[in-house]
Design a protein around this motif. Structure first.
Motif, PDB file in Angstrom:
ATOM      1  N   VAL A 638       0.509  -0.950  -0.871  1.00 26.11           N
ATOM      2  CA  VAL A 638       0.181  -0.242   0.033  1.00 26.11           C
ATOM      3  C   VAL A 638       0.997   1.254   0.008  1.00 26.11           C
ATOM      4  O   VAL A 638       1.819   1.306   0.456  1.00 26.11           O
ATOM      5  N   ALA A 639       0.128   2.598   0.120  1.00 30.04           N
ATOM      6  CA  ALA A 639       0.511   3.430  -0.849  1.00 30.04           C
ATOM      7  C   ALA A 639       1.693   3.998   1.219  1.00 30.04           C
ATOM      8  O   ALA A 639       2.637   4.626   0.423  1.00 30.04           O
ATOM      9  N   SER A 640       0.714   3.723   2.235  1.00 25.79           N
ATOM     10  CA  SER A 640       1.278   4.342   3.687  1.00 25.79           C
ATOM     11  C   SER A 640       1.255   3.266   4.434  1.00 25.79           C
ATOM     12  O   SER A 640       0.327   2.630   4.402  1.00 25.79           O
ATOM     13  N   ALA A 641       1.868   3.455   5.246  1.00 28.51           N
ATOM     14  CA  ALA A 641       2.037   2.384   6.070  1.00 28.51           C
ATOM     15  C   ALA A 641       0.724   2.415   7.289  1.00 28.51           C
ATOM     16  O   ALA A 641      -0.457   1.898   7.824  1.00 28.51           O
ATOM     17  N   ALA A 642       0.193   4.129   7.004  1.00 27.85           N
ATOM     18  CA  ALA A 642      -1.378   3.649   7.607  1.00 27.85           C
ATOM     19  C   ALA A 642      -2.260   3.066   7.094  1.00 27.85           C
ATOM     20  O   ALA A 642      -3.746   3.969   7.579  1.00 27.85           O
ATOM     21  N   LEU A 643      -1.582   2.356   6.260  1.00 21.53           N
ATOM     22  CA  LEU A 643      -3.284   2.095   6.055  1.00 21.53           C
ATOM     23  C   LEU A 643      -3.418   0.350   6.077  1.00 21.53           C
ATOM     24  O   LEU A 643      -3.992  -0.428   6.084  1.00 21.53           O
ATOM     25  N   SER A 644      -2.347   0.546   6.266  1.00 19.23           N
ATOM     26  CA  SER A 644      -2.136  -1.660   7.124  1.00 19.23           C
ATOM     27  C   SER A 644      -2.625  -1.199   8.919  1.00 19.23           C
ATOM     28  O   SER A 644      -2.491   0.081   9.614  1.00 19.23           O
ATOM     29  N   SER A 645      -2.585  -2.362   9.683  1.00 11.82           N
ATOM     30  CA  SER A 645      -3.102  -2.568  11.171  1.00 11.82           C
ATOM     31  C   SER A 645      -1.685  -2.156  11.868  1.00 11.82           C
ATOM     32  O   SER A 645      -1.606  -1.803  12.934  1.00 11.82           O
ATOM     33  N   TYR A 646      -0.523  -1.546  10.524  1.00  6.48           N
ATOM     34  CA  TYR A 646       0.775  -1.280  11.356  1.00  6.48           C
ATOM     35  C   TYR A 646       0.996   0.446  12.080  1.00  6.48           C
ATOM     36  O   TYR A 646       1.220   0.521  13.240  1.00  6.48           O
ATOM     37  N   GLY A 647       0.164   0.547  11.187  1.00  2.00           N
ATOM     38  CA  GLY A 647       0.152   2.586  11.290  1.00  2.00           C
ATOM     39  C   GLY A 647      -1.837   2.803  11.697  1.00  2.00           C
ATOM     40  O   GLY A 647      -1.876   4.083  11.924  1.00  2.00           O
ATOM     41  N   GLY A 648      -2.457   1.724  11.905  1.00  2.00           N
ATOM     42  CA  GLY A 648      -3.540   2.165  12.667  1.00  2.00           C
ATOM     43  C   GLY A 648      -4.818   1.859  11.321  1.00  2.00           C
ATOM     44  O   GLY A 648      -6.313   1.677  12.041  1.00  2.00           O
ATOM     45  N   GLY A 649      -4.512   1.169  10.652  1.00  2.00           N
ATOM     46  CA  GLY A 649      -5.370   1.099   9.337  1.00  2.00           C
ATOM     47  C   GLY A 649      -6.246  -0.688  10.120  1.00  2.00           C
ATOM     48  O   GLY A 649      -5.986  -1.477  10.539  1.00  2.00           O
ATOM     49  N   LEU A 650      -7.045  -0.632   8.707  1.00  2.00           N
ATOM     50  CA  LEU A 650      -7.921  -2.186   9.135  1.00  2.00           C
ATOM     51  C   LEU A 650      -7.124  -3.285   8.221  1.00  2.00           C
ATOM     52  O   LEU A 650      -7.454  -4.692   8.813  1.00  2.00           O
ATOM     53  N   HIS A 651      -5.644  -3.475   6.898  1.00  2.00           N
ATOM     54  CA  HIS A 651      -5.320  -4.455   7.042  1.00  2.00           C
ATOM     55  C   HIS A 651      -4.232  -4.459   7.441  1.00  2.00           C
ATOM     56  O   HIS A 651      -3.424  -4.506   7.504  1.00  2.00           O
ATOM     57  N   THR A 652      -4.693  -6.454   7.154  1.00  2.00           N
ATOM     58  CA  THR A 652      -3.264  -7.026   8.500  1.00  2.00           C
ATOM     59  C   THR A 652      -2.262  -6.540   7.343  1.00  2.00           C
ATOM     60  O   THR A 652      -2.331  -6.962   6.587  1.00  2.00           O
ATOM     61  N   ALA A 653      -1.175  -5.995   8.156  1.00  2.00           N
ATOM     62  CA  ALA A 653       0.508  -5.475   7.843  1.00  2.00           C
ATOM     63  C   ALA A 653       1.127  -7.245   8.376  1.00  2.00           C
ATOM     64  O   ALA A 653       0.910  -7.958   9.068  1.00  2.00           O
ATOM     65  N   ASP A 654       2.340  -7.135   7.177  1.00  2.75           N
ATOM     66  CA  ASP A 654       2.633  -8.352   6.908  1.00  2.75           C
ATOM     67  C   ASP A 654       4.223  -8.210   8.061  1.00  2.75           C
ATOM     68  O   ASP A 654       4.728  -7.090   7.799  1.00  2.75           O
ATOM     69  N   ASP A 658       7.535  -3.906   6.070  1.00  2.00           N
ATOM     70  CA  ASP A 658       8.028  -2.160   6.772  1.00  2.00           C
ATOM     71  C   ASP A 658       6.554  -1.642   6.694  1.00  2.00           C
ATOM     72  O   ASP A 658       6.985  -0.318   7.055  1.00  2.00           O
ATOM     73  N   GLY A 659       5.397  -2.166   7.061  1.00  3.99           N
ATOM     74  CA  GLY A 659       4.572  -1.412   7.223  1.00  3.99           C
ATOM     75  C   GLY A 659       3.053  -1.610   6.450  1.00  3.99           C
ATOM     76  O   GLY A 659       2.415  -1.785   6.195  1.00  3.99           O
ATOM     77  N   ARG A 660       4.107  -1.242   5.095  1.00  5.17           N
ATOM     78  CA  ARG A 660       3.338  -1.205   4.053  1.00  5.17           C
ATOM     79  C   ARG A 660       3.165  -2.422   3.279  1.00  5.17           C
ATOM     80  O   ARG A 660       1.988  -2.492   1.953  1.00  5.17           O
ATOM     81  N   LEU A 661       3.667  -3.790   3.265  1.00  9.01           N
ATOM     82  CA  LEU A 661       3.067  -5.510   3.133  1.00  9.01           C
ATOM     83  C   LEU A 661       2.214  -5.225   3.803  1.00  9.01           C
ATOM     84  O   LEU A 661       2.247  -5.887   5.453  1.00  9.01           O
ATOM     85  N   LEU A 662       1.314  -6.008   2.786  1.00  6.67           N
ATOM     86  CA  LEU A 662      -0.248  -7.105   3.499  1.00  6.67           C
ATOM     87  C   LEU A 662      -0.014  -7.936   2.995  1.00  6.67           C
ATOM     88  O   LEU A 662       0.734  -8.496   2.312  1.00  6.67           O
ATOM     89  N   LYS A 663      -1.120  -8.890   4.396  1.00  5.13           N
ATOM     90  CA  LYS A 663      -1.133 -10.246   3.989  1.00  5.13           C
ATOM     91  C   LYS A 663      -1.574 -10.785   2.935  1.00  5.13           C
ATOM     92  O   LYS A 663      -1.730 -11.924   1.972  1.00  5.13           O
ATOM     93  N   GLN A 664      -2.824  -9.684   2.728  1.00  2.00           N
ATOM     94  CA  GLN A 664      -3.899  -9.532   1.792  1.00  2.00           C
ATOM     95  C   GLN A 664      -4.110  -9.094   0.268  1.00  2.00           C
ATOM     96  O   GLN A 664      -3.463  -7.079   0.487  1.00  2.00           O
ATOM     97  N   ALA A 665      -4.384  -9.376  -0.861  1.00  5.19           N
ATOM     98  CA  ALA A 665      -4.074  -8.134  -1.905  1.00  5.19           C
ATOM     99  C   ALA A 665      -5.126  -7.108  -1.776  1.00  5.19           C
ATOM    100  O   ALA A 665      -5.800  -7.959  -1.289  1.00  5.19           O
TER     101      ALA A 665
END
Length: 715
Positions: A638-654, A658-665
């Protein structure tokens, strides 16, 4: 006396019957909500039934010689308007007979009574297996050896022991409070799913539950009760010990009954406190054991066993505290009675629910407990399906049968058999209401929208990205410096670019000389030389473009910032690496991520998009916006780690990213920033409301269920 008719059309069937109380029925006097009541208990069947004073005065006269009719006529003379109607008297006798507390014919032989007792026991055994969440298997009668522990029970549940327990709980709470962040990290970490913690859980859970059940038994013995059954229970397929503490229903003091219900919870909370102290003051294996004890004795106890909406200890504790015995059965009867009154148009009989507060408790508990138990069992089925898919589906099917199909079938049966429902009003309501519900589910469009977090971002032209592998040799702008469009930021040279350029220039010169000579001497090789010359010219032009592109310039006015570190000089970069950003003062976009399975709905049914932006004064405003673009392919980045669970987003981070990599596409979507919204910090969150075309509720539920099952099967 009730407002209904004094007489009953069924009176001739029972008026000459001469019932009597069973010989092994005992009576105890209780006080519930300021009203005296009498509890009838039959030892042979363990049945209990509560009667108010007026009803008990009638039942107490059942001697086997006096007929039902004679007792009612005597009540008419003695009570006048306070006497029960014939229907009420019949209903009371029917309840007592169903509970096997009265014997209708004293000439029935003992063998027949024994057969009835066996039938009751078999019915009880069948009832044990109707709840897939909690199955019981009786093994032993422990009453004799438990009697030896009565002195210990008196000491365990004394005031001194209570002060020790309270001190332990306060000490543990203080220890947990001072290390709350570390405890949260331990509870939310992935290490809890490791085989180490699984083994500790399997070793600690059964002994804790054994202490739990032993505490129940000791609380019963302390108050003079008896415990005649112990065995193994399967709670969500996990084998656990249990004891039958139902004898506490006979205790006249409600605090004795409450202590029996709370005994297991108190012991487990003490174990949880010990576990918390171990976790806070030790390391290694002892700390892990303490964490498991805290989770089992504290968290699971309060969420499950101590939850009054489940028929475990918390339920009986609540029932005794509010002084409403048989809370589940009576709340179900109260809710059904209200529904019956609404459908039939006849006023609900409130003889048993004189207390307004009691009616509120019954209706609230009847509705909330059914909802909570259904959701809990479906949640457990969903969790089981992650590991054992067939078992989870089977449990979900059982829940739907018990919660939906059986109640509907019983309602239809009652509609057919009960004369109350044969009026025109009842038939109309019974036909129109289900039809309206079906129409709402299948055809009525329901507003459809979802709210997802977005992150404030910058346009693509603000991203400083290198086009090839290179090393930064010269830096002209420092991080934090304001730059203008066209300003040189840095030069990133390819190590072999200049050598490659000289080689290609020499090659082109050579080919041109050879072509000039071949035109005069060897015309047949001219075509081959032309092709080689064209290819070399293209390679030379590309190399020159790459050398020119080595000079990175700002494309916007803004603040120059870099990624990872402020040291640019000498950094080696790969092709496509993002070096930094030129952040414009006001120009922004919004980036969000859409799950792969929901992208079809986003493409086909999206009607509008709204942003919820917080202003400088703390107040949020809503702005309409549009979709600028979305990526054609799903990506795990994703564009920013803020979109992953690493930065408070909904999508689970791998966890390996580095926080921008997700488990699901996901699909990357960019939205236009409203001009009226002003400026916002890059990387901050905004609420994005996606409004879709209205769809029927059943279609939405079926789509969500289908996608969830498909995802679970795929995983």
């Amino acid at each position: 006396m009730s407002d209904t008719s004094l007489f009953s059309s069924q009176w001739h069937r029972v008026r000459d019957v001469r019932p009597r109380l069973a010989s092994d029925v005992t009576v105890s006097r209780h006080v519930y909500r300021g009203r005296t009541a009498y509890v009838l208990h039959r030892r042979a069947t363990a049945a209990c039934h509560r009667l108010d004073v007026a009803s008990f005065e009638l039942v107490d006269r059942l001697d086997g010689d006096t007929t039902v009719g004679q007792l009612w006529e005597r009540a008419i003379v003695e009570r006048d308007k306070g006497a029960p109607t014939q229907d009420e008297w019949i209903a009371l006798l029917a309840e007592l007979h169903a509970a096997e507390l009265i014997v209708v014919d004293r000439r029935v032989p003992e063998e027949k009574l024994f057969d009835r007792r066996q039938q009751h026991q078999r019915a009880q055994q069948r009832q044990r297996y109707l709840n897939p969440l909690y199955l019981r298997f009786a093994l032993h009668d422990p009453d004799k050896w438990l009697t030896r522990f009565t002195p210990f029970a008196q000491l365990l549940f004394s005031r001194g022991a209570g002060l020790v327990w309270l001190t332990l709980i306060i000490w543990a709470c203080l220890s947990v409070f001072t290390q709350a962040d570390q405890l949260w990290d331990s509870l939310s970490g992935s290490s809890l799913l490791s085989s180490r913690y699984t083994l500790l859980f399997a070793l600690i859970y059964p002994p804790l539950k054994l202490l739990h059940e032993f505490a129940h038994a000791l609380a019963v013995k302390r108050a003079g009760g008896e415990v005649h059954e112990t065995g193994i229970a399967l709670m969500v397929l996990l084998p656990l010990p249990y004891v039958d503490a139902s004898a506490s229903a006979l205790f006249a003091d409600k605090y004795d009954r409450m202590l029996v219900s709370a005994a297991g919870i108190l012991v487990e909370l003490a174990c949880a406190a010990i576990g918390a102290l171990l976790w806070a003051n030790t390391e290694g294996m002892l700390q892990d054991i303490g964490l498991v004890m805290f989770m089992v004795g504290g968290i699971s106890t309060l969420l499950l066993n101590g939850n009054p909406l489940l028929k475990f200890d918390g339920y009986y504790l609540l029932a005794d505290w509010i002084e409403i015995p048989n809370l589940t059965a009576r709340s179900r009867a109260a809710v059904l009675g209200t529904l019956r009154s609404l459908v039939s148009g006849k006023p609900e009989s409130r003889k048993r629910y004189d207390d307004r507060g009691e009616r509120v408790w019954l209706h609230a508990y009847g509705v909330l407990s059914v909802i909570y138990r259904t959701l809990l069992m479906l949640s457990i089925a969903w969790m089981l399906s992650d590991r054992w898919f067939f078992l989870g589906v089977l449990l979900a099917s059982v829940v739907l049968i018990l919660v939906l199909i059986l109640p509907v079938w019983k309602a239809i049966s009652a509609l057919i058999k009960d004369p109350v429902y044969r009026s025109g009003r009842s038939a109309l309501l019974a036909g129109v209401v289900p039809l309206l519900l079906v129409m709402m589910l299948f055809w009525l469009p329901v507003p459809n929208s979802s709210v997802v977090p977005g992150v404030v971002w910058i346009p693509d032209e603000a991203v400083v990205r290198v086009s090839s592998e290179c090393d930064i040799s010269d830096v002209f702008a420092q991080p934090g410096q304001n730059v203008k469009a066209g300003d040189t930021l840095f030069i990133c040279k390819e190590p072999e670019a200049q050598a490659r350029l000289h080689e290609l220039v020499a090659r082109v010169d050579e080919l041109r000389v050879r072509r000039a000579g071949a035109a005069a001497r060897d015309p047949l090789t001219l075509n081959t030389l032309d092709a080689e010359l064209a290819a070399s010219d293209a390679a030379l032009a590309d190399t020159r473009e790459r050398i020119v592109a080595a000079t990175l310039r700002a494309t916007l006015d803004g603040l120059f910032d870099v990624v990872d570190t402020s040291a640019l000089l000498g950094r080696s970069l790969d092709r496509g690496d993002v070096v930094g950003y030129v952040i414009p003062p006001t120009v922004r976009t919004v980036r969000l991520a859409i799950d792969e399975e929901w992208i079809v709905r986003f493409d086909d049914r999206l009607k509008s998009v709204q942003l919820r932006v917080s202003g400088a004064n703390g107040r949020a405003r809503v702005y309409d916006t549009t979709v600028l673009r979305r990526t054609p392919k799903a990506s795990h980045r994703v564009a920013s780690a803020a979109l992953s669970s690493y930065g408070g987003g909904l999508h689970t981070a791998d966890p390996d990213g580095d926080g921008r990599l997700l488990k699901q596409a996901v699909f990357d979507v960019e939205l236009e920033w409203p001009e009226m919204a002003g400026s916002a910090a890059v990387g901050s969150h905004v609420g994005v409301r996606l409004v879709y075309a209205s769809t029927p509720l059943l279609e939405r539920l079926s789509t969500a269920l289908r996608l969830a099952i498909a995802s679970r099967v795929a995983s």
